[in-house]
Design an enzyme around this catalytic site. Structure first.
Site, mmCIF file in Angstrom:
data_model
loop_
_atom_site.group_PDB
_atom_site.id
_atom_site.type_symbol
_atom_site.label_atom_id
_atom_site.label_comp_id
_atom_site.label_asym_id
_atom_site.label_seq_id
_atom_site.Cartn_x
_atom_site.Cartn_y
_atom_site.Cartn_z
ATOM 1 N N ASP A 57 13.840 6.139 0.290
ATOM 2 C CA ASP A 57 13.029 7.259 0.777
ATOM 3 C C ASP A 57 11.573 6.820 0.950
ATOM 4 O O ASP A 57 10.752 6.988 0.039
ATOM 5 C CB ASP A 57 13.119 8.413 -0.241
ATOM 6 C CG ASP A 57 12.348 9.643 0.216
ATOM 7 O OD1 ASP A 57 12.070 10.517 -0.635
ATOM 8 O OD2 ASP A 57 11.993 9.709 1.422
ATOM 9 N N THR A 58 11.278 6.212 2.105
ATOM 10 C CA THR A 58 9.924 5.765 2.410
ATOM 11 C C THR A 58 9.607 6.102 3.869
ATOM 12 O O THR A 58 10.517 6.428 4.641
ATOM 13 C CB THR A 58 9.795 4.230 2.279
ATOM 14 O OG1 THR A 58 10.489 3.626 3.393
ATOM 15 C CG2 THR A 58 10.369 3.734 0.964
ATOM 16 N N SER A 104 17.695 -6.539 2.907
ATOM 17 C CA SER A 104 18.217 -5.175 3.063
ATOM 18 C C SER A 104 19.744 -5.220 2.999
ATOM 19 O O SER A 104 20.352 -6.249 3.287
ATOM 20 C CB SER A 104 17.813 -4.597 4.426
ATOM 21 O OG SER A 104 18.635 -3.479 4.776
ATOM 22 N N TYR A 134 16.402 -5.959 13.593
ATOM 23 C CA TYR A 134 16.065 -5.727 12.177
ATOM 24 C C TYR A 134 17.163 -6.345 11.305
ATOM 25 O O TYR A 134 16.896 -7.067 10.351
ATOM 26 C CB TYR A 134 15.957 -4.234 11.911
ATOM 27 C CG TYR A 134 15.690 -3.866 10.479
ATOM 28 C CD1 TYR A 134 16.750 -3.635 9.589
ATOM 29 C CD2 TYR A 134 14.396 -3.728 9.995
ATOM 30 C CE1 TYR A 134 16.515 -3.295 8.260
ATOM 31 C CE2 TYR A 134 14.151 -3.375 8.677
ATOM 32 C CZ TYR A 134 15.223 -3.163 7.821
ATOM 33 O OH TYR A 134 14.984 -2.828 6.506
ATOM 34 N N ALA A 155 0.807 -1.231 0.000
ATOM 35 C CA ALA A 155 0.000 0.000 0.000
ATOM 36 C C ALA A 155 0.837 1.276 0.000
ATOM 37 O O ALA A 155 0.334 2.341 -0.331
ATOM 38 C CB ALA A 155 -0.943 0.008 1.204
ATOM 39 N N ARG A 179 4.396 -0.240 -2.859
ATOM 40 C CA ARG A 179 3.523 0.522 -3.768
ATOM 41 C C ARG A 179 4.219 0.739 -5.099
ATOM 42 O O ARG A 179 3.599 0.593 -6.162
ATOM 43 C CB ARG A 179 3.164 1.868 -3.125
ATOM 44 C CG ARG A 179 2.468 2.875 -4.045
ATOM 45 C CD ARG A 179 1.023 2.504 -4.344
ATOM 46 N NE ARG A 179 0.438 3.400 -5.339
ATOM 47 C CZ ARG A 179 -0.348 4.460 -5.031
ATOM 48 N NH1 ARG A 179 -0.632 4.730 -3.765
ATOM 49 N NH2 ARG A 179 -0.835 5.227 -5.983
ATOM 50 N N ALA A 237 19.222 -8.731 12.069
ATOM 51 C CA ALA A 237 19.165 -10.200 12.149
ATOM 52 C C ALA A 237 18.086 -10.751 11.229
ATOM 53 O O ALA A 237 18.291 -11.754 10.535
ATOM 54 C CB ALA A 237 18.894 -10.628 13.592
HETATM 55 N N1 LIG Z 1 13.123 2.036 3.421
HETATM 56 C C1 LIG Z 1 14.350 1.541 3.469
HETATM 57 O O1 LIG Z 1 15.361 2.251 3.676
HETATM 58 C C2 LIG Z 1 14.563 0.076 3.280
HETATM 59 C C3 LIG Z 1 13.495 -0.827 3.367
HETATM 60 N N2 LIG Z 1 13.772 -2.174 3.202
HETATM 61 C C4 LIG Z 1 12.680 -3.156 3.326
HETATM 62 O O2 LIG Z 1 11.718 -2.924 2.297
HETATM 63 C C5 LIG Z 1 10.435 -3.399 2.720
HETATM 64 C C6 LIG Z 1 9.410 -2.305 2.531
HETATM 65 O O3 LIG Z 1 9.807 -1.232 3.346
HETATM 66 P P1 LIG Z 1 9.354 0.280 3.069
HETATM 67 O O4 LIG Z 1 8.578 0.361 1.812
HETATM 68 O O5 LIG Z 1 10.556 1.118 3.236
HETATM 69 O O6 LIG Z 1 8.411 0.493 4.329
HETATM 70 P P2 LIG Z 1 7.034 1.285 4.488
HETATM 71 O O7 LIG Z 1 6.825 1.367 5.966
HETATM 72 O O8 LIG Z 1 7.048 2.509 3.664
HETATM 73 O O9 LIG Z 1 5.975 0.271 3.849
HETATM 74 C C7 LIG Z 1 5.778 -0.978 4.450
HETATM 75 C C8 LIG Z 1 4.343 -1.404 4.207
HETATM 76 O O10 LIG Z 1 4.163 -2.642 4.884
HETATM 77 C C9 LIG Z 1 2.959 -2.581 5.619
HETATM 78 N N3 LIG Z 1 3.030 -3.473 6.786
HETATM 79 C C10 LIG Z 1 3.770 -3.304 7.907
HETATM 80 N N4 LIG Z 1 3.510 -4.296 8.785
HETATM 81 C C11 LIG Z 1 2.579 -5.104 8.204
HETATM 82 C C12 LIG Z 1 1.901 -6.276 8.612
HETATM 83 N N5 LIG Z 1 2.099 -6.815 9.822
HETATM 84 N N6 LIG Z 1 1.014 -6.836 7.747
HETATM 85 C C13 LIG Z 1 0.799 -6.290 6.530
HETATM 86 N N7 LIG Z 1 1.401 -5.172 6.086
HETATM 87 C C14 LIG Z 1 2.286 -4.583 6.919
HETATM 88 C C15 LIG Z 1 2.786 -1.128 6.023
HETATM 89 O O11 LIG Z 1 1.425 -0.822 6.295
HETATM 90 C C16 LIG Z 1 3.319 -0.413 4.780
HETATM 91 O O12 LIG Z 1 2.301 -0.167 3.847
HETATM 92 C C17 LIG Z 1 10.622 -3.815 4.189
HETATM 93 O O13 LIG Z 1 10.798 -5.218 4.260
HETATM 94 C C18 LIG Z 1 11.907 -3.110 4.608
HETATM 95 O O14 LIG Z 1 12.577 -3.792 5.655
HETATM 96 C C19 LIG Z 1 15.030 -2.662 2.950
HETATM 97 C C20 LIG Z 1 16.081 -1.794 2.853
HETATM 98 C C21 LIG Z 1 15.928 -0.375 3.007
HETATM 99 C C1 LIG Z 2 15.070 3.040 10.170
HETATM 100 C C2 LIG Z 2 14.793 1.749 9.492
HETATM 101 C C3 LIG Z 2 15.180 1.770 8.047
HETATM 102 C C4 LIG Z 2 15.822 0.486 7.690
HETATM 103 C C5 LIG Z 2 16.108 0.468 6.261
HETATM 104 C C6 LIG Z 2 17.311 -0.354 6.050
HETATM 105 O O1 LIG Z 2 17.189 -1.510 5.726
HETATM 106 C C7 LIG Z 2 18.570 0.268 6.345
HETATM 107 C C8 LIG Z 2 19.702 -0.361 6.188
HETATM 108 C C9 LIG Z 2 20.909 0.338 6.627
HETATM 109 C C10 LIG Z 2 21.121 0.248 8.079
HETATM 110 C C11 LIG Z 2 22.472 0.229 8.333
HETATM 111 C C12 LIG Z 2 23.141 0.063 7.092
HETATM 112 O O2 LIG Z 2 24.330 0.142 6.964
HETATM 113 C C13 LIG Z 2 22.146 -0.178 6.012
HETATM 114 C C14 LIG Z 2 22.400 0.586 4.755
HETATM 115 C C15 LIG Z 2 23.718 0.281 4.184
HETATM 116 C C16 LIG Z 2 23.923 1.011 2.892
HETATM 117 C C17 LIG Z 2 25.141 0.458 2.234
HETATM 118 C C18 LIG Z 2 25.483 1.150 0.956
HETATM 119 C C19 LIG Z 2 26.866 0.707 0.548
HETATM 120 C C20 LIG Z 2 27.305 1.340 -0.733
HETATM 121 O O3 LIG Z 2 26.647 2.292 -1.216
HETATM 122 O O4 LIG Z 2 28.326 0.867 -1.254
#
Ligand SMILES: NC(=O)C1=CN([C@@H]2O[C@H](COP(=O)(O)OP(=O)(O)OC[C@H]3O[C@@H](n4cnc5c(N)ncnc54)[C@H](O)[C@@H]3O)[C@@H](O)[C@H]2O)C=CC1
Ligand SMILES: CCCCCC(=O)/C=C/[C@H]1C=CC(=O)[C@@H]1CCCCCCC(=O)O
Length: 261
Positions: A187-188, A138, A151, A14, A19, A153
């Site tokens: 950027d979320t 991630s 997270y 969503a 999305r 782990a």
């Molecule tokens: N935003 C970031 O920097 C990064 C995000 N990720 C991963 O990407 C995935 C998506 O994250 P984002 O889009 O950033 O987060 P977000 O918070 O923007 O979107 C996550 C969505 O999952 C839904 N959600 C959360 N708990 C739920 C549940 N129990 N049941 C059903 N839906 C649920 C939320 O309502 C939301 O719509 C996650 O697994 C996150 O760990 C990975 C690396 C970086």
């Molecule tokens: C606040 C929760 C958001 C979690 C999103 C996520 O998964 C974040 C991961 C980062 C947390 C610590 C890190 O080091 C992760 C990002 C690492 C980026 C590495 C980029 C390396 C490169 O550009 O070469």
């Protein structure tokens, strides 16, 4: 492989990355089931997607993925609505170091359940036609984060589980490709949770260090993650792959030393 006419289920679809993935799938001609806990966000998402892609191409199913029965029902309803299931994106995830058991439940346990439910509906072992699963990990699985130990782990666990299941799919002739996607910062709304003590718990005191990481590594846009996701979905050569997406290297793959025989 084209996704034209295929059916996808996206958890956490969503908002955020999910999305963007839903929109990329719809743009490529797939039908999509958006599974998300957030009713209001899901309703807005559905109405916006219907306006852009037509009313018969996506469904919103309100579901907490940690509720096993509700998740099973969401898969069943998707097949009832669209007649088949070809693609599963286990994307839903949270960052909560205070309620870390919930983080494990959403990010890992529910992702495992979503993978197994996907196999029930797609695997040749169940007499189905095959398909593809992408599990969202991630870059925290490669650059462990002192701000988010649980997270981190869960994201390590996603990679191990996904690679093992990809090998199981080959051994068992499931006909289902299973891959992992590892974005860096995106950027979320999830990224904003680093400001919140309710999410970070005692690690809130490391908030500035986390933000220095963000400044150092940069922040990606969800559209680039969706681009990488479409590659994992459509490239038939990919199974057990671990895609990384970073500002420094863009979309690329982690390479592993071959296991010694
Ligand atoms: N935003 C970031 O920097 C990064 C995000 N990720 C991963 O990407 C995935 C998506 O994250 P984002 O889009 O950033 O987060 P977000 O918070 O923007 O979107 C996550 C969505 O999952 C839904 N959600 C959360 N708990 C739920 C549940 N129990 N049941 C059903 N839906 C649920 C939320 O309502 C939301 O719509 C996650 O697994 C996150 O760990 C990975 C690396 C970086
Ligand atoms: C606040 C929760 C958001 C979690 C999103 C996520 O998964 C974040 C991961 C980062 C947390 C610590 C890190 O080091 C992760 C990002 C690492 C980026 C590495 C980029 C390396 C490169 O550009 O070469």
């Amino acid at each position: 492989m084209s996704v034209m006419g295929r059916v996808a289920l996206v958890t956490g679809g969503a908002q955020g990355i999910g999305r963007a993935v839903v929109e990329a799938l719809l743009r490529s001609g797939a039908k999509v089931s958006v599974v998300d806990i957030n009713q209001s966000c899901g309703d807005v998402c559905k109405s916006e997607l219907d306006a852009e892609f037509g009313g018969d191409n996506c469904a919103f199913i309100q579901c907490d993925v940690t509720d096993g029965h509700a998740l099973r029902d969401a898969f069943q309803k998707t097949v009832e609505l669209f007649g088949r299931l070809d693609i599963v994106i286990n994307n839903a995830g949270i960052n909560n170091e205070k309620n870390w058991e919930k983080t494990i439940d959403v990010n890992l346990t529910s992702l495992i359940k979503g993978t197994y439910l996907g196999l029930e509906h797609m695997s040749r072992e169940h007499g189905k036609r095959g398909g593809t699963i992408v599990n969202v990990s991630s870059m925290a699985a490669f650059l462990h984060s002192p701000h988010q130990p649980v997270y981190t782990a869960t994201k390590h666990g996603v990679i191990g589980f996904t690679r093992a299941m990809a090998d199981a799919s080959i051994l068992g002739n499931y006909g289902v490709r299973i891959n992992a996607l590892c974005p860096a910062f995106v950027d979320t709304p999830l990224l904003q949770s680093v400001e919140d003590e309710d999410n970070m718990g005692k690690f809130i005191k490391f908030k500035e260090d986390f933000k220095r990481s963000m400044d150092k590594f940069g922040v990606l846009q969800p559209s680039l993650i969706a681009e990488g996701m479409m590659t994992l979905i459509t490239d038939p050569s990919l199974n057990g792959a671990v895609m990384k997406i970073t500002c420094s290297k863009g979309i690329h793959f982690h390479t592993y030393e071959p296991m010694s025989t």
